[in-house]
Scaffold this motif. Structure first.
Motif, PDB file in Angstrom:
ATOM      1  N   PHE A   1      14.356  -6.304  -7.944  1.00  0.00           N
ATOM      2  CA  PHE A   1      15.504  -5.986  -9.098  1.00  0.00           C
ATOM      3  C   PHE A   1      17.161  -6.566  -8.427  1.00  0.00           C
ATOM      4  N   VAL A   2      17.068  -5.882  -7.361  1.00  0.00           N
ATOM      5  CA  VAL A   2      18.446  -6.486  -6.920  1.00  0.00           C
ATOM      6  C   VAL A   2      18.663  -7.888  -6.872  1.00  0.00           C
ATOM      7  N   LYS A   3      17.683  -8.751  -6.254  1.00  0.00           N
ATOM      8  CA  LYS A   3      17.740 -10.222  -6.208  1.00  0.00           C
ATOM      9  C   LYS A   3      17.763 -10.896  -7.599  1.00  0.00           C
ATOM     10  N   ALA A   4      16.905 -10.141  -8.503  1.00  0.00           N
ATOM     11  CA  ALA A   4      17.058 -10.464  -9.877  1.00  0.00           C
ATOM     12  C   ALA A   4      18.391 -10.534 -10.489  1.00  0.00           C
ATOM     13  N   TRP A   5      18.788  -9.416 -10.099  1.00  0.00           N
ATOM     14  CA  TRP A   5      20.281  -9.294 -11.007  1.00  0.00           C
ATOM     15  C   TRP A   5      21.147 -10.484 -10.097  1.00  0.00           C
ATOM     16  N   GLN A   6      20.955 -10.478  -8.814  1.00  0.00           N
ATOM     17  CA  GLN A   6      22.201 -11.561  -8.254  1.00  0.00           C
ATOM     18  C   GLN A   6      21.768 -12.946  -8.777  1.00  0.00           C
ATOM     19  N   SER A   7      20.629 -13.289  -9.120  1.00  0.00           N
ATOM     20  CA  SER A   7      20.352 -14.790  -9.608  1.00  0.00           C
ATOM     21  C   SER A   7      19.906 -14.704 -10.996  1.00  0.00           C
ATOM     22  N   LEU A   8      20.359 -13.805 -11.717  1.00  0.00           N
ATOM     23  CA  LEU A   8      19.825 -14.235 -13.080  1.00  0.00           C
ATOM     24  C   LEU A   8      20.940 -14.908 -13.904  1.00  0.00           C
ATOM     25  N   ASP A   9      22.139 -15.070 -13.474  1.00  0.00           N
ATOM     26  CA  ASP A   9      23.069 -15.886 -13.977  1.00  0.00           C
ATOM     27  C   ASP A   9      22.564 -17.229 -13.850  1.00  0.00           C
ATOM     28  N   ARG A  10      21.784 -17.650 -12.596  1.00  0.00           N
ATOM     29  CA  ARG A  10      21.193 -19.044 -12.446  1.00  0.00           C
ATOM     30  C   ARG A  10      19.862 -19.193 -13.008  1.00  0.00           C
TER      31      ARG A  10
ATOM     32  N   LEU B   1       0.660  -1.163   0.043  1.00  0.00           N
ATOM     33  CA  LEU B   1      -0.148   0.118  -0.061  1.00  0.00           C
ATOM     34  C   LEU B   1       0.605   1.321  -0.066  1.00  0.00           C
ATOM     35  N   ASP B   2       1.923   1.412   0.911  1.00  0.00           N
ATOM     36  CA  ASP B   2       2.585   2.763   0.864  1.00  0.00           C
ATOM     37  C   ASP B   2       3.548   2.746  -0.234  1.00  0.00           C
ATOM     38  N   HIS B   3       3.827   3.897  -0.705  1.00  0.00           N
ATOM     39  CA  HIS B   3       4.754   4.121  -1.960  1.00  0.00           C
ATOM     40  C   HIS B   3       6.055   3.960  -1.684  1.00  0.00           C
ATOM     41  N   ASP B   4       6.509   4.426  -0.414  1.00  0.00           N
ATOM     42  CA  ASP B   4       7.956   4.387   0.062  1.00  0.00           C
ATOM     43  C   ASP B   4       8.471   2.640   0.224  1.00  0.00           C
ATOM     44  N   ASP B   5       7.520   2.107   1.042  1.00  0.00           N
ATOM     45  CA  ASP B   5       7.520   0.611   1.239  1.00  0.00           C
ATOM     46  C   ASP B   5       7.561  -0.062  -0.242  1.00  0.00           C
ATOM     47  N   THR B   6       6.801   0.275  -0.959  1.00  0.00           N
ATOM     48  CA  THR B   6       6.581  -0.418  -2.330  1.00  0.00           C
ATOM     49  C   THR B   6       8.228  -0.171  -3.219  1.00  0.00           C
ATOM     50  N   ASP B   7       8.667   1.055  -3.085  1.00  0.00           N
ATOM     51  CA  ASP B   7       9.691   1.144  -3.716  1.00  0.00           C
ATOM     52  C   ASP B   7      11.068   0.238  -3.156  1.00  0.00           C
ATOM     53  N   ASP B   8      11.070   0.255  -2.125  1.00  0.00           N
ATOM     54  CA  ASP B   8      12.200  -0.344  -1.222  1.00  0.00           C
ATOM     55  C   ASP B   8      11.926  -1.936  -1.720  1.00  0.00           C
ATOM     56  N   CYS B   9      10.827  -2.344  -1.808  1.00  0.00           N
ATOM     57  CA  CYS B   9      10.223  -3.858  -2.004  1.00  0.00           C
ATOM     58  C   CYS B   9      10.897  -3.988  -3.641  1.00  0.00           C
ATOM     59  N   LEU B  10      10.436  -2.974  -4.249  1.00  0.00           N
ATOM     60  CA  LEU B  10      10.553  -3.256  -5.725  1.00  0.00           C
ATOM     61  C   LEU B  10      12.312  -3.100  -6.220  1.00  0.00           C
ATOM     62  N   GLN B  11      12.761  -2.407  -5.424  1.00  0.00           N
ATOM     63  CA  GLN B  11      14.208  -2.251  -5.792  1.00  0.00           C
ATOM     64  C   GLN B  11      15.120  -3.579  -5.332  1.00  0.00           C
ATOM     65  N   ASN B  12      14.497  -4.139  -4.064  1.00  0.00           N
ATOM     66  CA  ASN B  12      14.927  -5.340  -3.489  1.00  0.00           C
ATOM     67  C   ASN B  12      14.584  -6.475  -4.487  1.00  0.00           C
TER      68      ASN B  12
END
Lengths: 144, 179
Positions: B52-61, B39-50
């Protein structure tokens, strides 16, 4: 479609009620890439093999040291034990030469060797002089 | 750029370029999915960035036996659920408080009906909320939802049906109380 279902359908038809700050999506790629770069920089470089093995090697060295010390102590104890055996053997052989009840009986049953006698003159001379016991012993030895 | 083109670009060594393309392709869809969960925009921004960071870290796999779309939705859903469970661990049902604050949220434009809708959805258990949102807002087929949440279609249908009935009842209750 009943009235209750219409509530949800109505809400859906109203569309998205949420908004985002102006230009939020425009800069998202840059912010995500910047965060990835920052997190990559913060992640410590892969540790060299030496630093990975160091704790294990230290532990192994300590174990070797403790083992060595223990071995040394045990070896020393063993040597002392062996010395004790030698001492016991020596004691046993010495014991053979020691006075035993039998040897004591033999001693008393054997004719005593004739003791050299101190003649009266020597004795008077000794008493008259200030000779020490050592001097007397020497005179006695000379006399015999 | 299609998922296949993004993956080919990534595997050819153009990792940054490929990842930028991936973020560009999915940022809005994933943002709205997460936003409806937390619901909250700032929390959403944090979760969204997390996400993409996780996607970056595991895209190799990433093996490619699932669609990139499904895989990213799964990461985003897990991030949202983790965020919600962390809030519950810290005490209380903070998502209900967040729903309560919607009326004063500068990034929420909804009327009473929308408020009633999001307050009612906030009362659902987190996983059921994910099922409801993916089906109701994103109109995702059950087959896809099953892939995202790694569960069976049958249980999803039942879960959505129960969630739908509960949300309807809570909305009606709230609207009746107001008018």
């Amino acid at each position: 479609m009943n009235e209750e279902k219409d509530i949800l359908e109505l809400a859906r038809q109203e569309g998205n009620a949420f908004r985002t700050p102006e230009g939020y999506f425009d800069s998202l790629e840059d912010r995500v890439m910047a965060r990835i770069a920052a997190e990559t920089a913060q992640t410590p470089a892969r540790r060299p093999v030496w630093s990975v093995l160091k704790p294990a090697l230290t532990l192994a060295a300590m174990f070797a040291l403790i083992f060595g010390m223990g071995y040394g102590v045990l070896s020393l104890t063993h040597t002392l034990g062996r010395d004790a055996n030698v001492a016991a053997t020596e004691y046993a052989s010495a014991e053979e030469e020691m006075i035993t009840p039998a040897s004591l009986i033999n001693y008393y049953q054997t004719e005593p060797a004739e003791e050299p006698e101190i003649d009266e003159e020597t004795l008077i001379n000794y008493l008259a002089s200030e000779l020490s016991f050592a001097d007397l012993a020497e005179i006695y030895a000379q006399a015999n | 750029m299609t998922d296949q083109e993004i993956l080919q670009l990534y595997r050819s060594g153009e990792r940054d370029k490929a990842f930028r393309a991936l973020v560009a392709s999915y940022k809005e869809r994933l943002y709205w999915h997460i936003r409806r969960m937390v619901l909250d925009h700032d929390d959403t921004d944090d979760c969204l960035q997390n996400t993409f960071v996780k996607a970056w870290q595991s895209l190799d796999r990433f093996r490619g036996d699932a669609q990139l779309f499904t895989w990213l939705y799964r990461i985003a859903t897990n991030e949202s659920l983790t965020f919600l469970s962390r809030q519950q661990t810290r005490g209380g049902h903070l998502e209900l408080e967040a729903a309560g604050r919607l009326s004063t949220d500068p990034w929420f434009d909804g009327d009473q009906l929308q408020l009633a809708l999001h307050r009612s959805i906030a009362k659902l258990p987190p996983k059921q909320k994910a099922v409801f949102n993916l089906r109701y807002f994103d109109e995702m087929p059950y087959e896809k939802i099953a892939q995202v949440l790694e569960t069976s279609e049958g249980s999803l249908k039942a879960s959505y049906h129960h969630a739908y009935e509960k949300v309807k009842a809570w909305m009606k209750e709230e609207m009746d109380a107001k008018y």
